[in-house]
Design an enzyme around this catalytic site. Structure first.
Site, PDB file in Angstrom:
ATOM      1  CD  GLU A  43      -2.310   1.347   2.989  1.00 29.74           C
ATOM      2  OE1 GLU A  43      -1.755   0.743   3.788  1.00 29.74           O
ATOM      3  OE2 GLU A  43      -3.464   1.978   2.758  1.00 29.74           O
ATOM      4  CE  LYS A 114      -7.007   1.595   3.914  1.00 28.23           C
ATOM      5  NZ  LYS A 114      -5.804   2.037   4.520  1.00 28.23           N
ATOM      6  CB  CYS A 149      -3.769  -1.445   4.753  1.00 26.37           C
ATOM      7  SG  CYS A 149      -2.729  -1.282   6.125  1.00 26.37           S
TER       8      CYS A 149
HETATM    9  O1  LIG Z   1      -5.782  -1.642  11.171  1.00 26.94           O
HETATM   10  C1  LIG Z   1      -4.465  -1.333  11.725  1.00 26.94           C
HETATM   11  O2  LIG Z   1      -4.254  -1.817  12.378  1.00 26.94           O
HETATM   12  C2  LIG Z   1      -3.811  -0.584  10.632  1.00 26.94           C
HETATM   13  C3  LIG Z   1      -4.321  -0.092   9.424  1.00 26.94           C
HETATM   14  C4  LIG Z   1      -3.597   0.953   8.506  1.00 26.94           C
HETATM   15  O3  LIG Z   1      -2.686   1.149   9.223  1.00 26.94           O
HETATM   16  C5  LIG Z   1      -4.108   1.413   7.432  1.00 26.94           C
HETATM   17  O4  LIG Z   1      -5.191   0.865   6.935  1.00 26.94           O
HETATM   18  O5  LIG Z   1      -3.395   2.247   6.834  1.00 26.94           O
END
Ligand SMILES: O=C(O)CCC(=O)C(=O)O
Length: 261
Positions: A43, A114, A149
């Site tokens: 990402e 996303k 993510c």
């Molecule tokens: O859910 C998490 O602990 C991390 C998610 C995250 O860092 C993101 O989506 O950028």
């Protein structure tokens, strides 16, 4: 089919353009040196997932500088390329955290914005728009569902992707080291509950003061970990078998026992 996941170190001392060129070289090596059919990147690797202060400045149109370099790298290597995500500047709307998928001829065949934005009341959650569409792509013999993510925490998204035909999931991330155990646990959970491969590709290094988890991971439809990275930059190479998805779903047909839709 063989997949390479490139866990990229996002180092603030490396310029975004140098990183693009360096990553393109890594993509190009995957076919010739590792026999990969599919290459996966993390990402927001051009900017860093937590480098919020640079999002506006580094935002790019879909067919911007990352597109140019990655489309050419996919075509030169002749691989399917999930090029991770970029900060997309939509001329008509907000910024988005958008993944780009290229075919082996370099054509951009899918984009995924996303859906679940991270940050609660700051960062991505306020700076970016939320995607609304579930996206799958058939590539090299498997149908992949796409997530990014924080999406990994939302099982209903992955179930929706299974209903849309997914046999595997690609999840690029910039997951923080502080919650590394959640990352590997959730990757395995999404694989077991959906009887699907999970290809979860994270970042290494520290950017914007946030140490990254690394530990990119590939899990099979039975929940077994096929490969897991350490914390440094590293490439995982794994073989995936569409028949394994079918046999797991046949031999232990839990998906057929769903009651709530
Ligand atoms: O859910 C998490 O602990 C991390 C998610 C995250 O860092 C993101 O989506 O950028």
């Amino acid at each position: 089919m063989r997949a390479s996941l490139i866990q990229i170190a996002v180092d603030p001392d490396e310029s975004v353009n140098s990183r693009r060129q360096r990553v393109a070289l890594l993509v190009r090596e995957q076919r010739e040196q590792r026999g990969a059919d599919l290459v996966v990147l993390p990402e927001l690797w051009p900017t860093g997932a937590f480098a919020y202060e640079s999002f506006v400045e580094e935002a790019e149109p879909l067919e911007g500088p990352t597109y140019d370099v990655m489309s050419k790298a996919a075509a030169d290597a002749g691989v399917w390329l999930h090029a991770g995500s970029i900060v997309e500047r939509d001329p008509e709307g907000p910024l988005y955290n958008t993944s780009l998928v290229f075919a082996p001829d370099g054509e951009l065949v899918r984009t995924y914005r996303k859906i679940h934005r991270f940050g609660f009341d700051k960062g991505e959650a306020v700076m970016m728009g939320a995607g609304e569409e579930l996206v799958t792509v058939a590539a090299a013999g498997l149908t992949f569902g796409l997530g990014t993510c924080y999406d990994l925490r939302f099982p209903e998204l992955f179930r929706g992707l299974v209903d849309a035909g997914a046999q595997a999931f690609v999840v690029p991330a910039g997951w923080p080291a502080r919650r590394r155990e959640h990352w590997t646990l959730l990757a395995r959970a999404r694989a077991v509950e959906n009887q699907a491969y999970v290809l979860a590709c994270g970042t290494a290094g520290t950017h914007a003061g946030v140490e990254q988890a690394g530990h990119s991971i590939v899990v099979d439809p039975w929940g077994e970990v096929l490969a897991e990275a350490g914390v440094a930059e590293e490439t995982l190479v794994v073989d995936l078998d569409p028949a394994k998805v079918a046999s797991t779903r046949e031999q232990f047909p839990a998906l057929k026992d769903r009651r709530l839709r």
